[in-house]
Design a protein around this motif. Structure first.
Motif: not given
Length: 168
Positions: A88-95, A111-115
Motif C-alpha cells: 500500500t502506497i500513500n504519497a502525500k502532496g502528490v495527486s 503503479v499509477a497513483l490516484s489521489g
C-alpha cells in the motif's frame, strides 16, 4: 672601485642562489609521528533531534517535506512462501503520477497513483527462503521501504492415504 661593483653583484647573486639550499640544510629532520592505537568500542545508539530551521528557505523546505511525504506498508506482515501480499502506497502532496515498486527479488513494477494512493499485489515465489524481506517504493525523488517476514512454504494437503489431492 672598478672591481667592487661586479664583485658585490656576484656575491649577492651567489647568496640568493644558495639561500633556498641552506634553508633546507638547516631545517629540522622529520621525525616519525607517534603511532596511535585504536580499540573498538561497543556500538552505541545515537539519537538525533531535529534542529529548528535557521532561515526562511529552510522553513519553506521543511513545509514542503511535511506536505510531500511517502509512506509504504505491506500486509499481511507475515507471508507464507508461495502466497501473495499487498503493498500500500500513500504519497502525500502528490495527486497523480507513477510509483515504482521494487520487490525483494529485484523485480520492478510501475503503479499509477490516484489521489496520492495506490496498491499493488505481488506473489512471493514458492522457493523464497524464510526471513525478513523488504519492498521499496519510489515516487519522484522520495524512496520509502516496508519490511515483512517470510515463513515456510505451503504444505500440500494430504488425503487419508498419504497422497496429495492430485492422487499421486
Amino acid at each position: 672601485m672598478r672591481f667592487s661593483k661586479p664583485l658585490t653583484v656576484t656575491l649577492v647573486s651567489a647568496a640568493l642562489l644558495a639561500l633556498p639550499f641552506s634553508g633546507a640544510a638547516l631545517a629540522d629532520t622529520r621525525t616519525p609521528a607517534p603511532t596511535m592505537t585504536i580499540t573498538p568500542q561497543e556500538p552505541t545508539m545515537t539519537i538525533t533531534t531535529a534542529q529548528p530551521p535557521h532561515s526562511d528557505r529552510d522553513k519553506t523546505q521543511d513545509r514542503r517535506n511535511k506536505k510531500n511525504s511517502l509512506a509504504v506498508s505491506v500486509s499481511p506482515g507475515r507471508v507464507r512462501a508461495g502466497d501473495s501480499y499487498t503493498v500500500t502506497i500513500n504519497a502525500k502532496g502528490v495527486s497523480s503520477g507513477t510509483a515504482t515498486v521494487t520487490s525483494p527479488e529485484g523485480k520492478t513494477y510501475r503503479v499509477a497513483l490516484s489521489g496520492g494512493q495506490a496498491t499493488k499485489t505481488l506473489a512471493l515465489p514458492a522457493k523464497t527462503k524464510p526471513g525478513s524481506k523488504t519492498v521499496s517504493v519510489k515516487v519522484g525523488n522520495k524512496v520509502a521501504t516496508a519490511s515483512f517476514t517470510v515463513v515456510g512454504g505451503k504444505q500440500q494437503q494430504r488425503d487419508d492415504h498419504g497422497r496429495g489431492h492430485d492422487g499421486k
